[in-house]
Each structure stands twice: as C-alpha cells, then as structure tokens.
Design a protein around this motif. Sequence first.
Motif, PDB file in Angstrom:
ATOM      1  N   THR A   1      -5.255  -0.182  16.122  1.00 28.89           N
ATOM      2  CA  THR A   1      -5.431  -1.192  15.204  1.00 28.89           C
ATOM      3  C   THR A   1      -4.514  -2.440  15.508  1.00 28.89           C
ATOM      4  O   THR A   1      -5.055  -3.657  15.521  1.00 28.89           O
TER       5      THR A   1
ATOM      6  N   MET B   1       7.040  -1.669   6.318  1.00 24.15           N
ATOM      7  CA  MET B   1       6.263  -1.795   4.936  1.00 24.15           C
ATOM      8  C   MET B   1       5.783  -0.476   4.637  1.00 24.15           C
ATOM      9  O   MET B   1       5.612  -0.170   3.367  1.00 24.15           O
ATOM     10  N   HIS B   2       5.136   0.326   5.472  1.00 27.94           N
ATOM     11  CA  HIS B   2       4.477   1.631   5.066  1.00 27.94           C
ATOM     12  C   HIS B   2       5.619   2.523   4.501  1.00 27.94           C
ATOM     13  O   HIS B   2       5.165   3.172   3.563  1.00 27.94           O
TER      14      HIS B   2
ATOM     15  N   ALA C   1       0.490 -11.084   3.758  1.00 27.10           N
ATOM     16  CA  ALA C   1       0.482 -10.983   2.253  1.00 27.10           C
ATOM     17  C   ALA C   1       0.003 -12.319   1.558  1.00 27.10           C
ATOM     18  O   ALA C   1      -0.764 -12.203   0.516  1.00 27.10           O
TER      19      ALA C   1
ATOM     20  N   THR D   1      -4.178 -13.751   1.993  1.00 28.51           N
ATOM     21  CA  THR D   1      -5.162 -12.561   1.398  1.00 28.51           C
ATOM     22  C   THR D   1      -5.161 -12.469  -0.121  1.00 28.51           C
ATOM     23  O   THR D   1      -6.152 -12.131  -0.903  1.00 28.51           O
ATOM     24  N   THR D   2      -3.989 -12.742  -0.549  1.00 28.15           N
ATOM     25  CA  THR D   2      -3.814 -12.619  -2.245  1.00 28.15           C
ATOM     26  C   THR D   2      -4.234 -13.860  -2.791  1.00 28.15           C
ATOM     27  O   THR D   2      -4.747 -13.867  -3.844  1.00 28.15           O
TER      28      THR D   2
ATOM     29  N   THR E   1     -11.819  -4.247   8.783  1.00 28.84           N
ATOM     30  CA  THR E   1     -11.551  -3.277   9.568  1.00 28.84           C
ATOM     31  C   THR E   1     -11.804  -3.194  10.956  1.00 28.84           C
ATOM     32  O   THR E   1     -13.265  -3.008  11.310  1.00 28.84           O
TER      33      THR E   1
ATOM     34  N   ARG F   1     -11.149  -2.107  15.506  1.00 32.15           N
ATOM     35  CA  ARG F   1     -10.370  -1.007  16.312  1.00 32.15           C
ATOM     36  C   ARG F   1     -10.880  -1.585  17.604  1.00 32.15           C
ATOM     37  O   ARG F   1     -12.033  -1.664  18.001  1.00 32.15           O
TER      38      ARG F   1
ATOM     39  N   HIS G   1      -4.169   3.313   8.371  1.00 31.05           N
ATOM     40  CA  HIS G   1      -3.650   1.732   8.410  1.00 31.05           C
ATOM     41  C   HIS G   1      -4.049   0.994   7.269  1.00 31.05           C
ATOM     42  O   HIS G   1      -3.967  -0.189   6.961  1.00 31.05           O
TER      43      HIS G   1
ATOM     44  N   GLY H   1       0.490  -3.090   1.661  1.00 26.65           N
ATOM     45  CA  GLY H   1       0.819  -4.050   0.233  1.00 26.65           C
ATOM     46  C   GLY H   1      -0.298  -3.823  -0.983  1.00 26.65           C
ATOM     47  O   GLY H   1       0.137  -4.429  -1.873  1.00 26.65           O
TER      48      GLY H   1
END
Length: 568
Positions: free
Chosen positions: A138, A164-165, A341, A344-345, A413, A415, A507, A511
């Motif tokens: 990823t 973060m995870h 963050a 995207t938002t 997504t 890879r 993955h 967030g």
Amino acid sequence: MIFSLGVGAQLLESLTTGGFLAALFLVTVGSFIIDFLCKPRYPKSIPRVGFGDGVIDSVRNWVGYVSHYNDWVFEGYEKVCPLTFPLFSLLANFNAQQYSKHDQACVVPSAPSRAQEIVVPRSQTSWLLEIPDRILSTKDAHSDVLYNYYQFFGVDDQFPIRTMHKHLARNLVALIPGIQEEVEGAIDATFGTGTENWTSLNLWQAWLGIVPRVTNRIIVGAPACRNPTFLSNLVAFADDIVRNGFLLNMFPTMLHPIVGRLAVLPNRWHAYRAYRVCKPVIAQRLHDMTRHAAGDPAYDAWEPDEGLVTWLIRQAMAEGLQEELKPHMLFLRLLPIEFAAIHTTVITGHSLLLDLLAADPALGYLDIIREETSRVLAEEGGQWTKSGLGRLHRTDSAIRESMRLSFFAAALTHRKVVAKEGITNAAEGWHAPYGSTLMLNLAGTHHDADLYEDPERYDALRFSRLREEFEAREKVGMADPDEAMRVRRLGMVTTSDEFLPFSHGRHACPGRFFVAHELKMILAYLVQNYDIQPIPERPKNMWMGQTVIPPLGATLQVRRRKAAALAT
Ligand code: HEM
C-alpha cells in the motif's frame, strides 16, 4: 581543467535556441522511451481498455489519459473480453455485464510516468486486500501516486500512519466536545451570524474555512488549529501535492530528480511557514511529556491534550525512537496526515451539500436532517456524544449516499507488486510482474445497478430506509435474523467490496471514524442554524486524468435562522 572550461564555453557560444530546444526534445523523447521499456508488461490474456500496449498506442493512451481516464475505468467495469464472452455466453448463458463485473480483471492505461493498472474484479477484493504488504504494498502504491520522496521531503509516512491506526479510534470519544466546539466556531466564522439578509457564499471556500480548523483540533489542538497563517499554508501545501502529483505523472521518471526537486519548492515554503506557527506548540508538548515521563513531581497531575502531536510523541517514546523526538521531525510526520485529512474531507463535504441542495426540494432532505439532528441533540442535552452521533441514521445515510455517488477518484485502492517474483491470481491464472499496480474499481462498483437501484440518483435516505423497513418488520416479528447483520453494516464508516470511498481491509482509512463524527456535526449545525436555498442543478466535477477538479465556483445563498426558528 582549463581545456574543458574552454570547450564548455565554446559549446555554450555555439548553442542556439533552436539547438537547445532540439536537445531538450531529444532528451525528453529518449526518457519517455526508456520509461516505456522499463514498465512492467502484463499478460495478453488480460483484456485492455484504452488503445492498447504498443509504442504508438501507449502515446495515444498518455494523451487520452488526461480526459478519458474515468471513461476507461467505467468501460473496464462493463466490458467483456471479446475472446471469452461469446464462448461462455453460449455454453453457460452468462450475462455480459455480470461476467465482467464479477470475475474478470482488465488493464486501464495510466499517466506517462506510471505503469498501466490492473483493475481487479470485485469478486477478487478479498484476495487483493489479504496479500501481505511485503508482496503487495500500500505504501509504495500511495507513494507512486503522491511522489512522497519529493513531496514529503524524503520523510517516510509509515510512522504517523501506524500512530493514527493505533490512537485515533480509541481517543475519539474524549475528543468529541473539542470537535463540536471547533465545528460551531468555524461555521459561525465562515457562514456568518447575521439573521437579516441572505448572503452569497463560495461553497469551496466555506468548506476550507471549516475542515482544516476542525481537523487540526485533533492534530495540533487549540488554539493553533485556529491560526489563519498555519491553516492557509497547510491548505496551500495540500494543493501543492495535488498539482505536483499530476505534473510528475506527465513527466518521464528519468526527469523526476530535476522536475520533482523544482516542483516542490512551493511545498517547502508552505511547510516552513506552517512550521513557524506550530513549532512552539510541538516543542512545549515534547518538553512537558518528557518531564512527565521522567517522573518530574511538578507533572504528577498533568495530562497532555490528546491529539496527533501527543500520540506521535507517546508512540516514539514507547518504541524508543529517539530520532522522532525532535520538533522538526514531529512536524514533518504531521504533513502526510494533514494531506490525507484535509482535501478528502473538503471535497466530500462540498459534494455532500451540492447533492443535498440539488435534490428535489419536495423530498425535504434538509428538513428531515434538521428534525433528526435537533431531536437527538436535545436528547443528549445539547452536547454530542458517540451514542447520539450513532443514532443519526438518516444523516449518516445522506452522507454515505453522497460518498457513493459523487466519488472524487475512480479508484482509491491501489496496491503495488513489490515481491521480485511478482504475484499470480489463481482465480484467473494471470501473473502480475514486479512493479505492477493493481486497483479496485470504485466508480464502476458505486454505479452498478445490480448493487444500487437507480444508481445515478442521489437518494439521501437509500440506506436509512432499509434500516427503518427492517426495524418495522422486526417490531412485528417478521424480520429475517440474517438481515440484522446486513442492516447494521449500512453506516458510513462500514467499508465493503460494494462501498469503497474509505477503501477496505486493513489499510482502510483510519480517519473515517473521525470524519463521520465531523461531517455529522457540521451538517447538523448547518441545517439547525441556517436556511440554505436549493440549487437548480448539481454542478459537475471535471477531471484531469485521475485528478478531480470540483466545481470550485459553486455558490450558496445562506441566512442565519432567527432564534425562534431554531427550535423547528
Ligand atoms: C472524507 C474523508 C476521507 C476519505 C474519503 C478518505 C479516504 C481514504 C482512502 C481511500 C485511503 C486509502 C486506503 C487504502 O489504500 O486502502 C485513506 C488512507 C488514509 N487516511 Fe483517509 N480519508 C478521509 C479522511 C481522513 C482523515 C480525516 C484522516 C486523519 C485524520 C485520514 C487518515 C488516513 C490515513 C492515515 C491513511 C493511510 C492508511 C494506511 O495506509 O494504512 N483520512 N483514506
């Protein structure tokens, strides 16, 4: 030495503008050819969309990529391999779309500097996502899209991602009051508080006024999260990443060391300006946490504010990573998360309001959300909680539906094959060599009529209606118990092979739990406190390759509701 200087000077003197341009042209063409020869080759058995694989076809693909990428991704979702389809359809009565949509990979062209991508069919989602990172990476796939080495100044993003995870979801409940405070302050500042006149507001700028501030409440904390210099430079930094990503995509890889270093000069400037603001915050937190960890009695009753700065320090201390415990390094670790963050938002929120406001006003979506959010907030005593936000099923559905319909990337997504021996897909028998890129088809999946009835329509209550119908059947003892699980998985944070805006698997965006809280609180506060006029038509996104250009000029007419109107 003197001789070579003399030759150099002679060469420079004899170099005409035409000669220089011709040399530049040859170097560029030569670099494209080398790039082309170094790209991974995919088996002929995998069907292609676009123009094909040859040299001329590749050039046509590169040019077509700018305007046709999304069409190709859609085409790949529906298309049937011409060799296999007639045979299968005769023998097994397979439906053309079903065959392609469910079981067949295809190859879509990519930008000049990138390998073409193998689009893995939906039925192979688990296969793709369960392969370990040392085989299918990823990190390398993200880095190929964002050019991390140049854009994030060679600083690896895995430490902050891991952090973060580990820390975000477990600390989120405690962060809710702060998020609510920031949402309310940011909206008041952006949308205004005058109740008399309608105001025209640029919707993109409005979201930029809200999201970076709210997001930074959980990154650097207050009051730095309100500092306009800090925020505007972070937004500019995120813009730099998107612009340079597209630019580097269009240049051959051999020229990246030059183009990349020049292109990121604005990144450096914006990062430097943002760092100047937050350096004291980071340095103070580091100092306090170090004293606390050392058992300084003055810090016995002290607890750090929760947020990414604290989590990075905590994680670095736990792992004994001394090199991380420096203000500048901690700041560089924040940058990939700021990038992940903010835009995207902002794009998601921007699309959400456009979808809601362009829907037929007779459907009453804003009133429905106003009723639900006001009722639940009153039940919670005016302060949002995890449980209250979790009960906003219709609001959640409106957001999830917008994310389904108004995607900001045809695929989210990706890879990359990093195992030297490549990988083989047993279901179809193809082999992807080292360096290949694999992806999931978000655009096709989200617009698949077999998965979503009337898929081109924004149906804000699409998901909550299913839940409500189930609950009605449950009340009279008519519900199928298997359905309960399916209904529970209709919330916006639940990813699946049918809903991919946050990707899926290990993955999937860490967030998203924060985003769900944030967007619900924003929407709730907006509809409760403002009247917003509907818009006649949903302005469309434009695309440059894989890069979305949202309708940045879209405006709204808004007016603060009078206190008396707030209760209704
Ligand atoms: C609506 C907003 C957002 C959307 C649509 C979104 C979507 C995504 C997607 C598609 C990925 C890629 C996952 C993959 O490759 O499988 C991702 C990764 C990530 N996102 Fe988000 N994201 C959003 C907001 C956020 C926010 C607010 C944060 C942090 C506060 C965040 C942090 C991350 C991180 C750290 C990763 C990397 C995960 C990993 O590689 O393991 N995202 N996000």
